[in-house]
Design a protein around this motif. Structure first.
Motif, mmCIF file in Angstrom:
data_model
loop_
_atom_site.group_PDB
_atom_site.id
_atom_site.type_symbol
_atom_site.label_atom_id
_atom_site.label_comp_id
_atom_site.label_asym_id
_atom_site.label_seq_id
_atom_site.Cartn_x
_atom_site.Cartn_y
_atom_site.Cartn_z
ATOM 1 N N THR A 1 -0.966 6.307 10.798
ATOM 2 C CA THR A 1 0.247 5.841 10.105
ATOM 3 C C THR A 1 0.157 4.337 9.855
ATOM 4 N N ALA B 1 -2.192 3.684 7.005
ATOM 5 C CA ALA B 1 -1.570 4.167 5.755
ATOM 6 C C ALA B 1 -0.510 3.170 5.272
ATOM 7 N N SER C 1 -0.570 1.054 1.819
ATOM 8 C CA SER C 1 0.545 1.138 0.866
ATOM 9 C C SER C 1 1.121 -0.246 0.582
ATOM 10 N N VAL D 1 3.827 5.211 0.828
ATOM 11 C CA VAL D 1 2.806 6.072 1.453
ATOM 12 C C VAL D 1 2.748 7.415 0.721
#
Lengths: 63, 149
Positions: free
Chosen positions: A42, A45, A49, A56
């Protein structure tokens, strides 16, 4: 899991190495993510982003 | 990634030290075993060479890569798991074959020393296989990503 990292990278005209340095990972990691060999955490990611200025969900989607 | 900074790994410079120690131990081991004619020296070389080789490979296997991130951690874990599974099945196969040979063929029954050596070989085999798999996978991704730039 699909992702549009390669497309976004092409739009920004940056290499895997430049993207890897920008988000603090190795070039191999970017290659593995682009080729669906590895699903990033996460944290990574979110960094990707933030770098591309996308959400995301726009970068990653389920098959 | 922050989680990878908490990993108990040695600094990257220990990789070079590890390769040097392992190579020196391997050369020493081979040369002494080939050239030495005294049993004492042979035993000493076998022990020191083996310990040096394993210690060197330990340094290589548990040192950070230049860029240690979550993908490297993923490769480490998957390589360790694969190595563990392979050696586990080989160990089962070895046990079955050994029991079969001892039971049905006129072979000597292994003593506690041989059994202990088998266990140690199994442990070292897991580690060596982990190291080989990890380095091969890392080199594979390194090569592939170099082509894709």
């Amino acid at each position: 899991m699909k992702n549009s990292i390669r497309i976004e990278r092409a739009v920004k005209r940056i290499s895997q190495q430049e993207l890897a340095e920008a988000v603090g990972v190795s070039r191999q990691t970017i290659y593995a993510i682009e080729n669906d060999k590895f699903i990033p955490s996460t944290e990574l990611a979110l960094k990707l982003s933030a770098y591309f200025g996308k959400t995301v969900n726009e970068l990653f989607s389920l098959d | 990634m922050d989680s990878n900074k908490k990993l108990l790994l040695l600094p990257n410079c220990f990789q070079l030290v590890g390769w040097i120690v392992a190579a020196a131990a391997a050369v020493c081991l081979v040369c002494t075993l080939l050239l030495s004619k005294t049993p004492f020296l042979e035993s000493l070389a076998a022990v020191l060479g083996t310990v040096g080789l394993v210690a060197g490979l330990f340094l290589v296997g548990f040192s950070r890569e230049k860029t240690e991130d979550e993908f490297t951690l993923h490769l480490r874990v998957s390589s360790a798991l694969t190595a563990l599974l392979v050696v586990f099945f080989l160990w089962i196969l070895n046990t079955i074959v050994t029991v079969f040979l001892v039971r049905f063929l006129p072979l000597e029954v292994f003593g506690p020393i041989e059994i202990a050596l088998d266990c140690l070989t199994g442990f070292v085999a897991v580690f060596v296989l982990y190291l080989v798999l990890f380095k091969i996978r890392l080199a594979h991704f390194n090569k592939k990503s170099a082509y894709e730039e």
